[in-house]
Design a protein around this motif. Structure first.
Motif, short mmCIF file in Angstrom:
data_model
loop_
_atom_site.label_atom_id
_atom_site.label_comp_id
_atom_site.label_asym_id
_atom_site.label_seq_id
_atom_site.Cartn_x
_atom_site.Cartn_y
_atom_site.Cartn_z
N ASP A 76 18.34 -22.53 37.38
CA ASP A 76 17.20 -23.40 37.08
C ASP A 76 17.27 -24.57 38.07
O ASP A 76 18.01 -25.52 37.87
N SER A 120 15.29 -26.86 38.61
CA SER A 120 14.76 -28.16 38.19
C SER A 120 15.90 -29.13 37.93
O SER A 120 15.71 -30.34 37.92
N PRO A 138 8.62 -15.59 41.54
CA PRO A 138 9.91 -16.25 41.82
C PRO A 138 9.79 -17.24 42.97
O PRO A 138 8.96 -17.08 43.84
N ARG A 181 19.62 -24.81 44.03
CA ARG A 181 18.41 -24.50 44.78
C ARG A 181 18.76 -23.73 46.06
O ARG A 181 18.02 -22.85 46.48
N GLN A 236 14.46 -14.10 38.03
CA GLN A 236 13.03 -14.25 37.72
C GLN A 236 12.24 -13.43 38.74
O GLN A 236 12.25 -13.75 39.92
N SER A 246 13.51 -21.23 40.75
CA SER A 246 13.73 -20.48 39.51
C SER A 246 14.39 -19.12 39.68
O SER A 246 14.70 -18.48 38.67
N ASN A 278 19.33 -20.17 45.11
CA ASN A 278 18.03 -19.55 44.85
C ASN A 278 17.31 -19.24 46.16
O ASN A 278 16.76 -18.14 46.34
N LYS A 314 15.57 -29.24 28.08
CA LYS A 314 15.47 -27.78 28.01
C LYS A 314 15.97 -27.22 26.69
O LYS A 314 15.41 -26.29 26.14
#
Lengths: 274, 373
Positions: free
Chosen positions: A173, A175, A165, A68, A161, A169, A71, A242
């Motif tokens: 990923d 999550s 975005p 994260r 993404q 993501s 990201n 997933k």
């Protein structure tokens, strides 16, 4: 123009972050801009070089971790229109210990020498992989740990993404909070898009686990063992949800299948096969 | 293929019965310490010599599915050779006589392992020279008596460290070259360290941990590389120290291309635990304590302890108990337990055998040798 954007991910450890920032700035400031992401750090624990402060309740409570955090930082650069000025992005955690004066310049040289490499990791003196990186110092792998990675912008653009975005993501990923096997997924995406992931022994970097082992309270993370338990448990749940995979071996095989396909397409790179 | 250490009579019976029932091949892998010829003082398993053990197995292996294999044959692999501090020449002669007895008794797979040297540390080339000598001797002798044998090579044991590709490649290059020049078949198996190591009652190698082990190549990288390497030479990969791996890790063995795996101490420990459990569940605490005391005092558990481990004396006794199954003192106490349990309608050895069977069956199912039962 500086070719690399370096991002230090920090959570409540301003001292090591400031030191790392200054070390990089003194030795490699001519080729890299340095950004610091405060991943939910308390206001009194923020580095003096802070660029962004993720201060939403969830980040304050749990931090961001590598996926994260990556990201968040990369999306911020993208959103702030500073994305295209860089050739590569170097993301490292605040506990990274760099053994040589310079790390970014040699890694950039490797990236230039290996145009198909999209992800590059320094080796670690504690990794057995160093035994495989003696004569040929850079090899392509299907499994790499993610504590200090250099990403080629072009590679990231092939997988990022761009529709709605966010920091969950954009690249990884998010999550999968603690990120167990998220690195393998990213490596799969690299090989699936005709990019490689490499480790080089031209430079070494170590994750100073003592920050996690001894300063867990300060970082406000679970004690180390609990973190590792959750790291694995959450990662396994994530691959099941997933991909329908029930073992980390499935995820590895998945990455390895793209890896093998990459080398079928690029037999000229066979020397770098692991 | 599953290699089963013949840890006890119950273990041997359990494995044979499973093989017979499922019409499935199994390999017994006695070390020289477990079973050896009369000349070397037999072994600690039921005090069998090689011929008695082979005969016992053959009489019960109704479908002819059980392969007899010598695990870690070579100089100084016998207690006696070490105790008498034999010279290299004498130890090699001694190892040859042990192999000769194996071949005479119908052993079909011989693991040639001259990596032990009590006098000095041999160089890789010296170890290879000893392999050639033993390999050639065994092959010539087997040919002369009309026996068909296979060979297993590999010089690493219980290091838990991943084999370096350079060393393995060097060894296999040299061994295959030797075989070609000598017109002897290449080895069927090579022992490769995949990241398994047994300590106490756990597998502490890197194979079964998703976390990185310092200094190790992660198993997710190492295993596929080693499988590829073995494929290049046309030799099957054999894993040692497979004991205690998780179901998940074992179920991946066939898919990863690990062709054979050896399991030994786990089966002995399972039987020991089952013995202590049944005694205690029937309030035979005094007998159980006697057995634990004998096992603890034997100190046979020592080689399995982790440095700085905090394992309790009880656990230590259970870990080392199978080494003394055939000692008079242990047999006497066990006989006493057998008599008491018999009065309660319990067949002690049947119960112990069933426990070991369940443990062996786990491997057979996860290696897809048999269907889930």
């Amino acid at each position: 123009m500086k070719r690399v954007a370096t991002v230090i991910l920090n959570r409540n450890l301003p001292g090591p972050t400031n030191e790392l920032y200054e070390q990089l700035m003194i030795n490699e400031g001519s080729i890299t801009d340095i950004y610091v992401l405060e991943a939910g750090s308390r206001i009194d624990n923020i580095s003096k070089y802070c660029t962004w402060h993720a201060s939403d309740p969830d980040s304050m409570q749990n931090g961001l971790r590598y996926c994260r955090g990556t990201n968040y930082a990369l999306f911020s650069l993208f959103h702030e229109k500073r994305w295209e000025q860089y050739d590569a992005f170097f993301i490292l955690t605040n506990d990274t210990v760099i053994s040589r004066k310079r790390i970014i310049r040699p890694m950039l040289a490797v990236l230039d020498e290996h145009p198909k490499v999209g992800i590059l990791s320094p080796c670690s003196k504690r990794w057995g992989e160093k035994e495989l990186l003696k004569e040929i110092k850079t090899r392509y792998f299907w499994f790499i740990n993610n504590n200090a990675l250099l990403f080629r912008r072009e590679f990231l653009e092939s997988i990022m993404q761009v529709n709605n975005p966010d920091f969950l993501s954009f690249i990884f990923d998010g999550s999968n909070f603690r990120g167990y096997l998220a690195d393998v997924e990213l490596i799969s995406k690299a090989y699936a898009n005709d990019w490689a992931a490499a480790i080089t022994s031209h430079v070494f970097a170590e994750e100073n686990e003592s920050y996690l082992l001894e300063q867990a309270d300060l970082i406000e993370t679970e004690p180390y063992k609990e973190h590792m338990r959750l790291y694995i448990e959450e990662g396994k749940k994530w691959i099941h949800q997933k991909y329908g995979f029930n073992s980390h071996w499935s995820m590895i095989e998945y990455a390895k299948s793209f890896y093998d396909a990459f080398f079928r397409l690029h037999p000229e790179l066979g020397d770098y096969m692991t | 293929m599953l290699g089963v250490g013949p840890m006890s009579v119950n273990c041997v019976d359990a494995a044979i019965e499973l093989s017979n029932k499922n019409n499935c091949p199994l390999v017994f892998i006695p070390s020289r310490r477990q079973i050896d010829s009369e000349e070397f003082g037999k072994g600690y398993v039921n005090k069998w010599n090689t011929a008695e053990f082979a005969e016992y197995v053959r009489e019960r292996d109704t479908n002819g599915n059980v392969v007899l294999a010598r695990d870690h044959g070579g100089p100084w692999q016998s207690e006696l050779e070490r105790k008498n501090r034999l010279s290299l020449e004498k130890a090699m002669e001694s190892a040859k006589r042990s192999f000769k007895e194996d071949i005479d008794c119908g052993f079909q797979l011989l693991h040639i392992d001259p990596s032990i040297d009590i006098l000095r540390t041999p160089s890789p080339d010296e170890i290879l020279a000893r392999i050639y000598d033993l390999y050639e001797y065994c092959w010539s002798y087997a040919q002369s008596v009309g026996r068909k044998i296979w060979f297993e090579v590999g010089t690493e044991e219980q290091s838990g460290r991943t084999s370096t590709e350079d060393r393995l490649t060097y060894d296999l290059d040299k061994i295959t070259e030797f075989c070609s020049v000598s017109e002897i078949p290449i080895p069927k198996f090579v022992v490769v360290q995949t990241g398994t190591r047994v300590a106490e009652r756990r597998n502490v190698g890197s194979f079964d941990t998703p976390l990185r082990v310092a200094g190790e190549i992660p198993a997710v990288i190492q295993v596929p590389r080693m499988v590829e390497l073995c494929k290049r030479y046309g030799i099957y990969l054999k894993e040692h120290n497979t004991d205690y791996l998780s179901d998940e890790a074992l179920s991946w063995h066939p898919r990863l291309g690990i062709h054979a795996a050896n399991v030994a101490p786990e089966f002995g420990v399972v039987e020991s635990q089952a013995l202590v459990d049944i005694l205690e569940s029937h309030d035979l605490h005094a007998v159980s304590n006697d057995i634990l005391q004998i096992a603890y005092t034997s100190k046979k558990w020592q080689k399995w302890m982790l440095p700085g481990g905090t394992t309790s004396p009880r656990e230590r006794a259970i870990i080392g108990m199978h080494y003394i199954f055939s000692d008079r003192e242990f047999i006497d106490v066990k006989n006493e337990a057998r008599r008491i349990l018999c009065k309660k309608g319990i067949d002690l050895d049947q119960h112990l055998k069933d426990s070991v069977k369940a443990a062996i069956l786990r491997y057979m199912v996860l290696f897809r040798l048999v269907d889930k039962q």
